[in-house]
Design an enzyme around this catalytic site. Structure first.
Site, PDB file in Angstrom:
ATOM      1  N   ASN A 207     -10.697  -3.533   1.547  1.00  0.00           N
ATOM      2  CA  ASN A 207     -10.201  -3.209   0.197  1.00  0.00           C
ATOM      3  C   ASN A 207     -10.287  -4.460  -0.680  1.00  0.00           C
ATOM      4  O   ASN A 207      -9.577  -5.431  -0.443  1.00  0.00           O
ATOM      5  CB  ASN A 207      -8.755  -2.703   0.340  1.00  0.00           C
ATOM      6  CG  ASN A 207      -8.100  -2.378  -0.992  1.00  0.00           C
ATOM      7  OD1 ASN A 207      -8.510  -2.867  -2.043  1.00  0.00           O
ATOM      8  ND2 ASN A 207      -7.073  -1.557  -0.943  1.00  0.00           N
TER       9      ASN A 207
ATOM     10  N   HIS B 169     -12.084   4.047  -5.696  1.00  0.00           N
ATOM     11  CA  HIS B 169     -11.584   2.775  -5.191  1.00  0.00           C
ATOM     12  C   HIS B 169     -11.562   2.820  -3.663  1.00  0.00           C
ATOM     13  O   HIS B 169     -11.015   3.753  -3.067  1.00  0.00           O
ATOM     14  CB  HIS B 169     -10.180   2.534  -5.753  1.00  0.00           C
ATOM     15  CG  HIS B 169      -9.485   1.366  -5.126  1.00  0.00           C
ATOM     16  ND1 HIS B 169     -10.137   0.193  -4.826  1.00  0.00           N
ATOM     17  CD2 HIS B 169      -8.198   1.197  -4.728  1.00  0.00           C
ATOM     18  CE1 HIS B 169      -9.277  -0.646  -4.275  1.00  0.00           C
ATOM     19  NE2 HIS B 169      -8.104  -0.064  -4.204  1.00  0.00           N
TER      20      HIS B 169
ATOM     21  N   CYS C  75      -5.737  -2.637  -8.758  1.00  0.00           N
ATOM     22  CA  CYS C  75      -6.990  -2.052  -8.253  1.00  0.00           C
ATOM     23  C   CYS C  75      -7.704  -1.201  -9.293  1.00  0.00           C
ATOM     24  O   CYS C  75      -8.863  -0.846  -9.111  1.00  0.00           O
ATOM     25  CB  CYS C  75      -6.709  -1.235  -7.001  1.00  0.00           C
ATOM     26  SG  CYS C  75      -6.083  -2.282  -5.697  1.00  0.00           S
TER      27      CYS C  75
HETATM   28  N1  ACO Z   1      -1.825  -2.501  13.987  1.00  0.00           N
HETATM   29  C1  ACO Z   1      -1.119  -1.778  14.869  1.00  0.00           C
HETATM   30  N2  ACO Z   1       0.036  -1.150  14.548  1.00  0.00           N
HETATM   31  C2  ACO Z   1       0.461  -1.261  13.289  1.00  0.00           C
HETATM   32  C3  ACO Z   1      -0.243  -2.008  12.312  1.00  0.00           C
HETATM   33  C4  ACO Z   1      -1.427  -2.640  12.714  1.00  0.00           C
HETATM   34  N3  ACO Z   1      -2.181  -3.372  11.866  1.00  0.00           N
HETATM   35  N4  ACO Z   1       0.427  -1.940  11.131  1.00  0.00           N
HETATM   36  C5  ACO Z   1       1.504  -1.176  11.361  1.00  0.00           C
HETATM   37  N5  ACO Z   1       1.552  -0.765  12.658  1.00  0.00           N
HETATM   38  C6  ACO Z   1       2.527   0.068  13.324  1.00  0.00           C
HETATM   39  C7  ACO Z   1       3.854   0.075  12.626  1.00  0.00           C
HETATM   40  O1  ACO Z   1       4.644  -1.012  13.020  1.00  0.00           O
HETATM   41  C8  ACO Z   1       4.428   1.407  13.037  1.00  0.00           C
HETATM   42  O2  ACO Z   1       4.969   1.274  14.322  1.00  0.00           O
HETATM   43  P1  ACO Z   1       6.329   2.067  14.706  1.00  0.00           P
HETATM   44  O3  ACO Z   1       5.973   3.514  14.588  1.00  0.00           O
HETATM   45  O4  ACO Z   1       6.580   1.604  16.108  1.00  0.00           O
HETATM   46  O5  ACO Z   1       7.342   1.621  13.709  1.00  0.00           O
HETATM   47  C9  ACO Z   1       3.203   2.311  13.155  1.00  0.00           C
HETATM   48  O6  ACO Z   1       2.071   1.429  13.280  1.00  0.00           O
HETATM   49  C10 ACO Z   1       3.006   3.207  11.954  1.00  0.00           C
HETATM   50  O7  ACO Z   1       3.160   2.415  10.750  1.00  0.00           O
HETATM   51  P2  ACO Z   1       3.045   3.013   9.337  1.00  0.00           P
HETATM   52  O8  ACO Z   1       3.196   1.920   8.319  1.00  0.00           O
HETATM   53  O9  ACO Z   1       3.925   4.216   9.217  1.00  0.00           O
HETATM   54  O10 ACO Z   1       1.510   3.481   9.391  1.00  0.00           O
HETATM   55  P3  ACO Z   1       0.721   4.466   8.470  1.00  0.00           P
HETATM   56  O11 ACO Z   1       0.206   5.570   9.294  1.00  0.00           O
HETATM   57  O12 ACO Z   1       1.462   4.804   7.188  1.00  0.00           O
HETATM   58  O13 ACO Z   1      -0.516   3.563   8.062  1.00  0.00           O
HETATM   59  C11 ACO Z   1      -1.323   2.236   6.228  1.00  0.00           C
HETATM   60  C12 ACO Z   1      -0.305   2.346   7.339  1.00  0.00           C
HETATM   61  C13 ACO Z   1      -2.728   2.152   6.849  1.00  0.00           C
HETATM   62  C14 ACO Z   1      -1.054   0.981   5.415  1.00  0.00           C
HETATM   63  C15 ACO Z   1      -1.225   3.518   5.359  1.00  0.00           C
HETATM   64  O14 ACO Z   1       0.092   3.721   4.944  1.00  0.00           O
HETATM   65  C16 ACO Z   1      -2.100   3.414   4.156  1.00  0.00           C
HETATM   66  O15 ACO Z   1      -3.304   3.448   4.268  1.00  0.00           O
HETATM   67  N6  ACO Z   1      -1.520   3.321   2.945  1.00  0.00           N
HETATM   68  C17 ACO Z   1      -2.272   3.059   1.739  1.00  0.00           C
HETATM   69  C18 ACO Z   1      -2.375   1.572   1.587  1.00  0.00           C
HETATM   70  C19 ACO Z   1      -3.381   1.149   0.587  1.00  0.00           C
HETATM   71  O16 ACO Z   1      -4.427   1.718   0.437  1.00  0.00           O
HETATM   72  N7  ACO Z   1      -3.039   0.110  -0.105  1.00  0.00           N
HETATM   73  C20 ACO Z   1      -3.935  -0.418  -1.056  1.00  0.00           C
HETATM   74  C21 ACO Z   1      -3.241  -0.627  -2.291  1.00  0.00           C
HETATM   75  S1  ACO Z   1      -4.334  -1.289  -3.384  1.00  0.00           S
HETATM   76  C22 ACO Z   1      -3.550  -2.311  -4.459  1.00  0.00           C
HETATM   77  O17 ACO Z   1      -3.063  -1.893  -5.453  1.00  0.00           O
HETATM   78  C23 ACO Z   1      -3.493  -3.785  -4.203  1.00  0.00           C
END
Ligand code: ACO
Length: 318
Positions: A273, A243, A108
């Site tokens: 993204n 980003h 990214c």
């Molecule tokens: N819809 C509904 N529920 C979901 C979803 C979804 N799409 N995805 C995960 N959940 C659930 C999980 O199963 C979990 O359930 P549980 O508590 O019963 O186990 C719960 O939601 C919480 O999951 P987490 O993964 O802990 O959620 P978090 O609050 O951390 O949010 C997210 C996840 C949005 C991915 C966050 O961690 C984030 O934004 N991270 C940064 C990611 C990012 O920007 N990546 C880009 C990288 S760029 C690159 O280099 C390619």
């Protein structure tokens, strides 16, 4: 370096969160509250090359240059269906230039990597004008049966033309070695000599919370380091063009810097993204909407798989 032209291209198909909820166990409320994304554009009728060529043509037009006036074409891309030749070679064939071409993969942060290389080429008189095009389709390496990553990523291309100037005040690239935080391995052909089990290909895996933590930490650390280096304070920056990974990451960086919301323009709500293409697309949208004016000071910052981080402070001169 200074930026003399911008361009962007998004796929025509808009995919809303509700459309994802038709085949994934998710919902609009979860996606928009966790990421800020309400819809994204995904490739359907167009190819990534189509988008990259369209963004490049717009950037050339905006710069007022013809393709033969470009001395280098650098394409930032994480993955596409051409293993070879490089995307930059294919793009240049379409736009009708004949300069040296190469691709780079900076995840990214690839746009900042390309700016660093372009600055070196301009400073050493190897080039007058350079086309940087970021073309990304991260949606193509998500598993669309899994909700964790497919809700985040989307497709598109953004381009800029840079030429000699003194608008770039600082640029900083850093890498903290961490293979596992975001990893994806593509399957290649096998040979009769391959021993089963030596090469194991992994589908896209992302530790979302760790990405979040590292992104906020590296981005604000690098922005502070550049401010110290240049004497340009956080208050003196007109816009933070970050980003577009996740709205909550952007908000968290903003809170660390103690800066008002209007300085952090976003488009992630409707683009998702788009990896390294997200900053040049946002720059093009801001410029086209008349929101950037000559003399504005911009701070750019991107972060991603590696774990890499790239940031820059650049004056808008167009
Ligand atoms: N819809 C509904 N529920 C979901 C979803 C979804 N799409 N995805 C995960 N959940 C659930 C999980 O199963 C979990 O359930 P549980 O508590 O019963 O186990 C719960 O939601 C919480 O999951 P987490 O993964 O802990 O959620 P978090 O609050 O951390 O949010 C997210 C996840 C949005 C991915 C966050 O961690 C984030 O934004 N991270 C940064 C990611 C990012 O920007 N990546 C880009 C990288 S760029 C690159 O280099 C390619």
């Amino acid at each position: 370096m200074k930026i003399i032209g911008t361009g962007s291209a998004l796929p025509s198909l808009e995919v809303t969160n509700d459309m994802l909820a038709e085949f994934l166990d998710t919902n609009d409320e979860w996606i928009s509250s966790r990421t800020g994304i309400r819809s994204r554009r995904l490739r359907s009728t167009e190819t990534l090359v189509d988008l990259a060529v369209s963004a490049s043509r717009s950037a050339l037009e905006s710069a007022g240059l013809n393709p033969e006036e470009i001395d280098f074409c650098i394409c930032s891309n994480v993955a596409n269906n051409y293993v070879t030749p490089a995307m930059s070679c294919i793009i240049q064939q379409h736009i009708g230039s004949h300069c040296p071409c190469f691709d780079l993969n900076g995840a990214c942060a690839g746009f900042l990597d390309a700016m660093e290389v372009a600055e070196a080429l301009l400073k050493t008189d190897r080039a007058e004008n350079i086309l940087i095009v970021c073309a990304e389709e991260p949606s193509r390496f998500c598993n669309w049966e899994r909700r964790e990553t497919s809700i985040l990523f989307a497709d598109g291309a953004g381009a800029v033309v840079v030429s000699k100037g003194d608008a770039l005040k600082a640029i900083r690239l850093t890498t903290v070695p961490n293979r596992d935080v975001i990893v994806y391995q593509r399957r290649l052909e096998t040979t009769p000599f391959e021993v089963p089990g030596v090469d194991v290909t992994e589908p896209l895996k992302m530790n979302g919370r760790e990405v979040f933590r590292m992104a906020v930490e590296t981005s604000q650390r690098d922005l502070h380091a550049m401010m110290e280096e240049t004497g340009i304070s956080a208050d003196m920056i007109d816009y933070y063009v970050l980003h577009q990974a996740n709205l909550r990451i952007i908000s968290s960086i903003r809170e660390h810097l103690g800066q008002p919301e209007y300085k952090f323009p976003t488009n992630i709500e409707r683009t998702g993204n788009i990896s390294s293409a997200s900053i040049p697309i946002l720059l093009d949208e801001l410029y086209s909407a008349g929101r950037l004016k000559k003399g504005d000071m911009l701070a750019l910052s991107a972060f991603g798989a590696g774990f890499v981080s790239g940031s820059a402070i650049i004056e808008w001169t167009k």
